[in-house]
Design a protein around this motif. Sequence first.
Motif, mmCIF file in Angstrom:
data_model
loop_
_atom_site.group_PDB
_atom_site.id
_atom_site.type_symbol
_atom_site.label_atom_id
_atom_site.label_comp_id
_atom_site.label_asym_id
_atom_site.label_seq_id
_atom_site.Cartn_x
_atom_site.Cartn_y
_atom_site.Cartn_z
ATOM 1 N N PHE A 180 -30.813 68.309 31.380
ATOM 2 C CA PHE A 180 -29.752 69.629 31.639
ATOM 3 C C PHE A 180 -30.849 70.838 31.289
ATOM 4 O O PHE A 180 -31.635 70.911 30.265
ATOM 5 C CB PHE A 180 -28.709 69.210 31.060
ATOM 6 C CG PHE A 180 -27.910 68.245 31.309
ATOM 7 C CD1 PHE A 180 -27.058 68.638 32.313
ATOM 8 C CD2 PHE A 180 -27.853 66.940 30.586
ATOM 9 C CE1 PHE A 180 -26.223 67.365 32.663
ATOM 10 C CE2 PHE A 180 -27.052 66.008 31.114
ATOM 11 C CZ PHE A 180 -26.044 65.964 32.206
ATOM 12 N N MET A 188 -29.414 74.692 29.945
ATOM 13 C CA MET A 188 -28.093 75.291 29.595
ATOM 14 C C MET A 188 -27.982 76.475 30.037
ATOM 15 O O MET A 188 -29.017 77.578 30.595
ATOM 16 C CB MET A 188 -28.293 75.799 27.946
ATOM 17 C CG MET A 188 -27.062 76.515 27.296
ATOM 18 S SD MET A 188 -25.820 75.499 27.094
ATOM 19 C CE MET A 188 -25.892 74.706 25.686
ATOM 20 N N TYR A 218 -23.891 72.771 30.706
ATOM 21 C CA TYR A 218 -25.000 72.200 31.194
ATOM 22 C C TYR A 218 -25.063 71.927 32.583
ATOM 23 O O TYR A 218 -24.133 71.593 33.365
ATOM 24 C CB TYR A 218 -24.994 70.818 30.528
ATOM 25 C CG TYR A 218 -24.959 71.087 28.947
ATOM 26 C CD1 TYR A 218 -26.127 71.095 28.272
ATOM 27 C CD2 TYR A 218 -23.676 70.962 28.386
ATOM 28 C CE1 TYR A 218 -26.142 71.208 26.858
ATOM 29 C CE2 TYR A 218 -23.789 71.374 26.908
ATOM 30 C CZ TYR A 218 -24.916 71.450 26.091
ATOM 31 O OH TYR A 218 -24.852 71.571 24.718
#
Length: 119
Positions: free
Chosen positions: A103, A105, A111
């Motif tokens: 992921f 941010m 996410y």
Amino acid sequence: MVDSHYYYNSISRHVAKFQIGQVVRHKLFPFRGVIFDVDPQFANTEEWYESIPEEVRPSKDQPFYHLFAENDRTHYIAYVSEQNLIPDDSEVPLSHPDISEWFTMTGQGTYELKKQATN
């Protein structure tokens, strides 16, 4: 032996309440995590299922979520039924070491799954 609660060779009739990248918290146990995969119904081993105490054992006929999970002491991967999850709105970032592989941010503190992590 045929499991009467499992729909063989059919499309699941379940709609997942939570989504990949969402941060959730367990209702009964003190851990939280980010969802990285969803099974429309139980897809783990019978041994794993039977290891759950009967009084808290969830139904197999619901979505189950794979989480990069953490508590105060450690990081791990959890497999959790939908009935045992609630959204985590704490906005406290997770620190699981595998999150950065899967992921990114976003600016909103959520996410987003990386393109190379999709299958």
